[in-house]
Enzyme design. Structure first.
Site, PDB file in Angstrom:
ATOM      1  N   HIS A 123       0.873  -1.184   0.000  1.00  0.00           N
ATOM      2  CA  HIS A 123       0.000   0.000   0.000  1.00  0.00           C
ATOM      3  C   HIS A 123       0.911   1.236   0.000  1.00  0.00           C
ATOM      4  CE1 HIS A 123      -2.827   2.957   1.743  1.00  0.00           C
ATOM      5  NE2 HIS A 123      -3.800   2.127   1.428  1.00  0.00           N
ATOM      6  N   ASP A 200       3.100  -4.666   8.205  1.00  0.00           N
ATOM      7  CA  ASP A 200       1.889  -3.861   8.031  1.00  0.00           C
ATOM      8  C   ASP A 200       0.697  -4.822   8.091  1.00  0.00           C
ATOM      9  OD1 ASP A 200      -0.333  -2.584   7.086  1.00  0.00           O
ATOM     10  OD2 ASP A 200       0.623  -1.702   5.326  1.00  0.00           O
ATOM     11  N   GLN A 203      -4.430  -5.299   6.825  1.00  0.00           N
ATOM     12  CA  GLN A 203      -5.403  -6.231   6.234  1.00  0.00           C
ATOM     13  C   GLN A 203      -5.349  -7.604   6.898  1.00  0.00           C
ATOM     14  OE1 GLN A 203      -7.694  -5.378   4.133  1.00  0.00           O
ATOM     15  NE2 GLN A 203      -6.936  -3.343   3.613  1.00  0.00           N
ATOM     16  N   LYS A 226     -10.562  -0.940  10.265  1.00  0.00           N
ATOM     17  CA  LYS A 226     -10.712  -2.137   9.427  1.00  0.00           C
ATOM     18  C   LYS A 226     -11.035  -3.356  10.288  1.00  0.00           C
ATOM     19  CE  LYS A 226      -7.363  -0.257   6.124  1.00  0.00           C
ATOM     20  NZ  LYS A 226      -8.048   0.072   4.878  1.00  0.00           N
ATOM     21  N   CYS A 364      -4.635   2.287  -3.832  1.00  0.00           N
ATOM     22  CA  CYS A 364      -3.422   2.825  -3.191  1.00  0.00           C
ATOM     23  C   CYS A 364      -2.246   1.870  -3.350  1.00  0.00           C
ATOM     24  CB  CYS A 364      -3.644   3.125  -1.705  1.00  0.00           C
ATOM     25  SG  CYS A 364      -4.786   4.463  -1.436  1.00  0.00           S
TER      26      CYS A 364
HETATM   27  N1  PLP Z   1      -1.641  -0.705   4.617  1.00  0.00           N
HETATM   28  C1  PLP Z   1      -2.546  -1.499   4.041  1.00  0.00           C
HETATM   29  C2  PLP Z   1      -2.140  -2.880   3.621  1.00  0.00           C
HETATM   30  C3  PLP Z   1      -3.856  -1.040   3.834  1.00  0.00           C
HETATM   31  O1  PLP Z   1      -4.746  -1.841   3.263  1.00  0.00           O
HETATM   32  C4  PLP Z   1      -4.195   0.257   4.256  1.00  0.00           C
HETATM   33  C5  PLP Z   1      -5.556   0.793   4.004  1.00  0.00           C
HETATM   34  O2  PLP Z   1      -6.233   0.368   3.110  1.00  0.00           O
HETATM   35  C6  PLP Z   1      -3.231   1.044   4.870  1.00  0.00           C
HETATM   36  C7  PLP Z   1      -1.961   0.528   5.036  1.00  0.00           C
HETATM   37  C8  PLP Z   1      -3.545   2.418   5.370  1.00  0.00           C
HETATM   38  O3  PLP Z   1      -4.466   2.349   6.394  1.00  0.00           O
HETATM   39  P1  PLP Z   1      -5.119   3.678   7.032  1.00  0.00           P
HETATM   40  O4  PLP Z   1      -5.645   4.460   5.867  1.00  0.00           O
HETATM   41  O5  PLP Z   1      -6.174   3.165   7.933  1.00  0.00           O
HETATM   42  O6  PLP Z   1      -4.029   4.398   7.731  1.00  0.00           O
END
Ligand code: PLP
Length: 406
Positions: A123, A200, A203, A226, A364
């Site tokens: 992401h 990270d 998900q 999430k 993203c």
């Molecule tokens: N990392 C991953 C794998 C994600 O799917 C997301 C959000 O979709 C993020 C980071 C960023 O999360 P947030 O927008 O809640 O900070």
């Protein structure tokens, strides 16, 4: 234990909403999940009964609110099996957790020429903070490539993790493809060269059991929203030996021990990284969401979502000209696809008119889309409250839309 799907759906008031005259079919859970009544009630209760600024309060409400906030930290600690509660830092979400790490780890440990290793399926929030550090500090960002199935290629991992590497930062599960990455293998390999690893988990925490001690990762980050919790609250887990050495991120109240114009000393963990008034209604909501997930059981949820995933893969596969992106052997409940050469946005818009919420676009993850040479995909992502009947609606509607576009 089996999922009691009627009971679960009744817990989420928003699922009763009608969209364009049709019952809502919400398949955009990788973007954010809905909130059960239990979480909504816990947040309301903060404002109805004990709202007050926390820590150092002498009055009753402040003490009640402080206790609720710190209890939530214990719930997070137990949920991810961290060794200490002070290893759980509350942030605004995954994005802020990674920015905190990039800034603090970067300021403390990194020199020009040092390397950070990510992967091609990250992401943007696990790419751009490191690119900002490239500019500020002259570090070098490298990535592990992927194959057509959307799996990491680890053939050259020994060269990628080398004596210049200072941190490996990898998604547990890909948001765009659903790939479950072999993070334990990567963590063990990096550790064999004394290199720390950040995972990270944005998900992952809502789909699989996470045990940070068993994984032995150095940092693990995720977002509350999430995981059926409110927006604006998230977590940076870090091993205390790293967090203790790292420079603070934001300066302000809460994070200091003493302040004078001659010099300031910083608070202990976790407060050193929590400047300003904490998001205590968010943390309480996150605690309630964790309680909710625990009542059903994360392994029961995982099993149910895997059933949804295989049912959806099978149902959608019969649609002519469908192309799936992300066919890894191990996947979470995310399906990304395109139909012929129809733009994903056109399909998403028509599905919306049928009451079906999916996400379209690059999710993203533009470097990933560049790899596949596509503008984006249509992504359906399932949560514990979705049903096979909803997947039937998605498959039937997608087939109809595909016919319309010829
Ligand atoms: N990392 C991953 C794998 C994600 O799917 C997301 C959000 O979709 C993020 C980071 C960023 O999360 P947030 O927008 O809640 O900070």
């Amino acid at each position: 234990m089996d999922i009691n799907i009627e009971q679960i759906r009744a817990d989420f008031p928003i699922l009763k909403e009608i969209v364009y005259g049709k019952p809502l079919v919400y398949l955009d859970n990788a973007a954010t999940t809905h909130k059960p009544q239990q979480v909504i009630d816990a947040v309301s209760e903060v404002y109805l009964k004990y709202n007050s600024n926390i820590h150092r309060g002498v009055h009753h409400l402040s003490n009640v609110c402080t206790e609720a906030h710190e209890n939530a930290r214990v719930k997070v600690q137990q949920f991810i099996n961290a060794k200490h509660t002070h290893e759980v830092i509350f942030t605004r979400g995954t994005t802020e957790s990674i920015n905190l790490l990039a800034a603090s780890f970067g300021d403390t440990f990194l020199q020009p020429g040092d390397e950070i290793l990510v992967s091609q399926l990250e992401h943007h929030s696990n790419i751009v903070p490191w690119q900002l550090l490239e500019k500020r500090k002259g570090i070098v960002l490298k990535y592990i490539p992927i194959n057509q199935a959307g799996e990491l290629i680890l053939d050259n991992i020994d060269e990628l993790i080398n004596n210049k590497t200072k941190l490996v930062a990898i998604a547990h599960i890909s948001n765009a493809l659903g790939t479950v990455n072999p993070i334990k293998t990567i963590i063990d390999l990096a550790h064999s060269k004394n290199i720390p690893v950040m995972i990270d988990g944005a998900q992952a925490v809502q789909h699989v059991q996470v045990d940070v001690q068993a994984l032995n990762c150095d940092f693990y980050v995720f977002s509350g929203h999430k995981l059926y919790a409110p927006t604006g609250i998230g977590v940076l887990y870090g091993k205390e030996e790293w967090l203790n050495q790292m420079e603070p991120y934001h300066g302000g109240g809460e994070m200091i021990k003493t302040v004078s114009f001659e010099g300031t000393t910083f608070n202990e963990l976790p407060f050193k990284f929590e400047a300003g008034t904490p998001h205590y209604s968010g943390s309480v909501g996150l605690g309630a969401a964790i309680d909710y997930v625990n009542t059903i059981g994360i392994n029961t949820i995982a099993q149910y979502e895997q059933e949804l995933l295989s049912y959806a893969s099978q149902r959608l596969a019969s649609i002519p000209n469908i192309r799936f992106f992300g066919t890894a052997a191990e996947k979470a409940s995310v399906i990304s696809f395109l139909i012929g050469s129809v733009h994903p946005f056109d399909i998403g818009t028509m599905l919306d008119k049928m009451g079906i919420a999916v996400r379209t676009g690059h999710h993203c993850a533009q470097p990933l889309m560049q790899y596949y040479q596509i503008p984006g995909t249509i992504r359906a992502s399932f949560a514990l409250y979705n049903t096979k009947a909803e997947i039937d609606k998605l498959a039937d509607a997608t087939e109809r839309v595909a016919q319309l576009f010829g």
